[in-house]
Design a protein around this motif. Structure first.
Motif, PDB file in Angstrom:
ATOM      1  N   MET A 675       0.906  -1.066  -0.034  1.00 32.25           N
ATOM      2  CA  MET A 675       0.117  -0.009  -0.062  1.00 32.25           C
ATOM      3  C   MET A 675       0.863   1.171   0.241  1.00 32.25           C
ATOM      4  N   GLU A 679       0.615   4.093  -2.546  1.00 32.17           N
ATOM      5  CA  GLU A 679       0.511   5.579  -2.190  1.00 32.17           C
ATOM      6  C   GLU A 679       1.702   6.416  -2.776  1.00 32.17           C
ATOM      7  N   PRO A 702      -6.860  -0.874  -0.515  1.00 32.20           N
ATOM      8  CA  PRO A 702      -6.899   0.005   0.388  1.00 32.20           C
ATOM      9  C   PRO A 702      -8.389   0.562   1.000  1.00 32.20           C
ATOM     10  N   TYR A 703      -9.228  -0.261   0.349  1.00 33.40           N
ATOM     11  CA  TYR A 703     -10.750   0.079   0.617  1.00 33.40           C
ATOM     12  C   TYR A 703     -11.129  -1.475   0.486  1.00 33.40           C
ATOM     13  N   TYR A 782      -5.552   5.585  -4.871  1.00 29.82           N
ATOM     14  CA  TYR A 782      -5.028   5.791  -3.350  1.00 29.82           C
ATOM     15  C   TYR A 782      -3.695   6.396  -3.453  1.00 29.82           C
TER      16      TYR A 782
END
Length: 822
Positions: A675, A679, A702-703, A782
């Motif tokens: 992640m 990012e 991420p979700y 993200y």
């Protein structure tokens, strides 16, 4: 094949004396004698390898003693593969062997129809449309007439509760074939080989899968009978459900390893057709040889059991000879032959017999002469004489005595037939949804007989019996010890290239190389041909007079001509196209081989890409990384250490292989690093994972989103661009509906569901009559980067050379989160 059995499997492999008369532990003779008392036959019926209830098969075969078989409609070639990259035909060979290993443990036999597993099917109508209902129905009738079961048990109900269309179809076919097998007007062409047969009843092996309160329902409903399949068998030192657990675990390519069950366990059977059973599935079926005129048979066997001495098993020989002679009274010819053969196997077992026939190489060419060494031993005081041996059409009069516990070695010279090839019989002819098997007597057969078999005629205490020994290749490994593999007959020259297909993104030439394997040195001229493509050279001299002068590699370039979209590079010698030899070789199965065309598919694709370096996390086994390299990327395979401590920002995109979150135990623990990569501007793509008990984490992105069992099985289902202006359809390749032409087997599987609003779902499909499925691709920005989950079947489409799948994947790999710059 590698026979590297753990000790417990080596023991289990002897529970059923194999058809080649090898002996096992002396105590197991009692088990075989108990089974010999019961002439009843039971057929279990389902759709795929791993559908069968091994508890029922093990119980019927070992506790009841019935001759029990499993009829799988397909070989599972449309499934996935958890342990390797084999798909389609090669996966079917692998899964066939997993079934054969399962049956060697639970004591069952194995049958198949000609149906090809074309992947998930949502209903029986679609299934029958693909296969041709009458063709598969004929095969099921053929197996019933050939095997002649007293009872048929289906794994699935004949309605939508079966889930998979193949499952439902298997029960529907079973019920219909139950009636038709007894009808002389149904498939009368079969009656040249077999007679009609009336099975007594057909029941469905119901399960708590379909009804959680099944035990209560079954106790009140007379349509059900129940069985306790967990009884302990003292003769083998295991319960039927213990054997079943070990049998089930052979389905390793599907991730079906299970813990070993012990103790009482109920199975429930529900009436479908025929005579009803009151309390037991075999009610009213005479489980004695009196049924076939052998009135003294069960008594003679019981006397053998009561007087058997496991310390001196050979002392049972006189009673066994008498049993075999008395068995002439069995009125049914096929059952009489089978009974006497089983007695012969027991006779060899009580003599401590062991027989092998060994050659010095794994592979032999057609027409070649082989030295076959017989290695035979008699570990009893019985007087055994090797009278003769027959290999193919060649007979050898020998008259060699086997002294007690002394290994007899006898060499024979055998010449293979010029047409002998060890290709699986169902793969010899081209096929689509139904294997093309011309020989009616091959239909249902689980696999080829061994390529070479030696038939031995033995005199044991002045009684004559025959037994067969397969010819094998045997060698010793310093770690694994003795390894036994089949002896295969293959073409003298086989060819292999690293590439099964080549993609041309421009008009630049690409280099191709082939490596050749020769069983015997030979000089030959290779011819190459590819219509619409220019070859730097189309003829090569290969081979040589001996090993020192052997030319076994060639290299040349291939370049597309203008306007050609696809072609096929043929490679031949003397006008005959060469084949590649592919081995299916895992420790839990017997080694098998598949011959495939050695040529290469050539495809020109209008494809653009962005970025150069891709990281790939291997999953359950796929060829997607190789396909990405074909697109012009450099691919680096990533492991846990590289993700934890490496420079991930160097990768344009990181891709997780299929079922990576089902198979890589460490993968959920590096979510923070992945992640952070996203990012910081990276692109992370997760291919499909199964929402099953082996899913290591539901926290993939991420979700939040959920993995579902939703899929689109119609490979030609119309595509819907749900977000037609999404960049995924325009950069760097313009994606249109034409890019979804020519797909194979399916659109996708295990789609995402219940995803948060942060995700976009730009594409959807649906099978006929169903709602739109939007979860085949979800995308979320993200930070500076992007996360994607896709159930699109790239793992099937890319190896099949589908241009549109390459173009779509190129857009996913090239994707950039532009919103972070706005």
């Amino acid at each position: 094949m590698n026979l590297r059995f753990p000790l417990f499997l080596l023991f289990l492999a002897t529970i059923v004396f194999n058809s080649y008369g090898q002996s096992g532990p002396s105590s197991l003779v009692v088990h075989e004698l108990h089974k010999l008392q019961n002439p009843t036959r039971v057929l279990y019926l389902a759709a795929h390898p791993d559908d069968e209830n091994t508890k029922m098969i093990s119980y019927m075969a070992n506790e009841v003693g019935a001759t029990t078989a499993y009829l799988s409609l397909t070989r599972g070639d449309g499934g996935q593969n958890l342990i390797g990259t084999e798909l389609s035909a090669k996966l079917g060979v692998l899964r066939t062997q997993e079934l054969m290993q399962a049956r060697s443990i639970d004591g069952g036999q194995q049958f198949f129809t000609r149906a090809v597993d074309f992947g998930y099917s949502k209903n029986a109508n679609e299934t029958f449309k693909k296969w041709g209902k009458e063709e598969i129905l004929a095969d099921v009738v053929w197996v019933i007439r050939s095997f002649r079961p007293d009872v048929i048990i289906t794994r699935f109900p004949p309605d939508s509760r079966g889930g998979h269309g193949h499952h439902t179809a298997s029960a529907m076919l079973g019920i219909e074939a139950f009636e038709l097998a007894a009808n002389a007007e149904a498939f009368p062409e079969q009656l040249e080989y077999v007679d009609t047969w009336q099975t007594t009843r057909i029941y469905w092996n119901a399960s708590v899968w379909w009804n959680k309160g099944l035990d209560t329902i079954a106790a009140k409903d007379p349509a059900y009978v129940s069985l306790d399949v967990g009884g302990y068998n003292t003769a083998i030192g295991m319960s039927s459900n213990e054997l079943a657990s070990l049998s089930r675990t052979q389905h390793k390519s599907q991730g079906f390893g299970v813990r070993v069950d012990r103790g009482s366990q109920k199975e429930y059977l529900m009436y479908l057709a025929g005579d009803t059973a009151e309390a037991d599935i075999l009610d009213g079926i005479y489980q004695s040889w009196q049924r076939y005129g052998f009135t003294e048979g069960n008594h003679l066997i019981q006397v053998l059991i009561d007087t058997y001495d496991a310390t001196y098993p050979y002392r049972s020989l006189p009673k066994l000879w008498d049993l075999k002679e008395q068995a002439e009274a069995i009125s049914d010819e096929d059952l009489r032959r089978s009974f006497r053969q089983k007695v012969d196997d027991i006779i060899l077992a009580v003599c401590g017999w062991h027989g092998e026939a060994v050659v010095q190489q794994n592979f032999m060419k057609p027409g070649s002469k082989q030295e076959v060494e017989l290695q035979l031993i008699n570990r009893s005081p019985a007087k055994i004489n090797l009278v003769s041996a027959k290999v193919g059409q060649e007979s050898f009069e020998l008259n060699e005595g086997l002294m007690m516990n002394e290994l007899l070695k006898q060499k024979l010279i055998h010449q293979n037939g010029t047409d002998d090839i060890s290709q699986p019989y169902w793969l010899i002819q081209p096929y689509q949804n139904l294997y093309d098997v011309e020989d009616q007597e091959l239909v249902g057969k689980p696999e080829n007989d061994p390529s070479i078999m030696v038939q031995l005629t033995l005199s044991i205490d002045d009684h004559i019996i025959t037994t067969k020994v397969p010819v094998t290749y045997k060698f010793s490994d310093r770690v694994d010890g003795e390894i036994i593999r089949p002896a295969f007959v293959v073409p003298n020259i086989t060819a292999y290239s690293e590439a099964s297909q080549l993609l041309f993104l421009d008009n630049e030439a690409q280099e191709v190389s082939f490596t050749f394997d020769f069983l015997e040195p030979i000089q030959a001229e290779v011819h190459l041909e590819a219509k619409g493509f220019k070859l730097s050279q189309n003829k090569f001299e290969i081979g040589g007079k001996d090993e020192s002068s052997l030319v076994n590699t060639i290299a040349f370039t291939v370049k597309p001509k203008n306007g050609v979209s696809e072609s096929y590079l043929k490679i031949s010698v003397d006008g005959k196209e060469l084949q590649s030899l592919r081995l299916i070789d895992y420790p839990h199965i017997q080694q098998r081989m598949v011959l495939e065309d050695a040529g290469i598919s050539l495809t020109t694709i209008n494809l653009k890409k962005e970025g150069d370096l891709i990281g790939y996390i291997p999953g359950a086994g796929d060829e997607v990384a190789e396909a990405i390299e074909q697109m012009g990327y450099k691919v680096v395979l990533l492991d846990e250490k590289m993700i934890r401590s490496g420079n991930l920002n160097q990768y344009k995109t990181i891709v997780a292989g299929i079922r990576a979150y089902n198979t890589c135990e460490w993968l959920p623990s590096v979510k923070a690093q992945l992640m952070k990569y996203v990012e910081d501007g990276g692109n992370y793509i997760v291919q499909y994972n199964t929402a099953s008990r082996d899913l290591l984490s539901e926290d993939l992105g991420p979700y939040s989103f959920k993995l579902t069992r939703n899929r689109v099985t119609e490979e030609d289902a119309e595509v819907s661009f749900l977000l037609p202006n999404h960049r995924i359809f325009s950069k760097p390749n313009k994606i249109t509906s034409a890019d979804f032409d020519g797909w194979v087997q399916e659109r996708g599987l295990y789609f995402a569901g219940d995803f948060e609003q942060n995700y976009e779902a730009p594409i959807g499909w649906h099978d006929e009559g169903e709602d739109m499925q939007p979860g085949g691709l979800i995308i979320a920005n993200y930070g500076k980067g992007t996360f994607m989950y896709t159930g699109i079947s790239f793992f099937r489409e890319l190896p099949a050379g589908v241009p549109g799948a390459y173009r779509l994947l190129a857009n996913l790999l090239s994707y950039t989160n532009t919103s972070s710059n706005e």
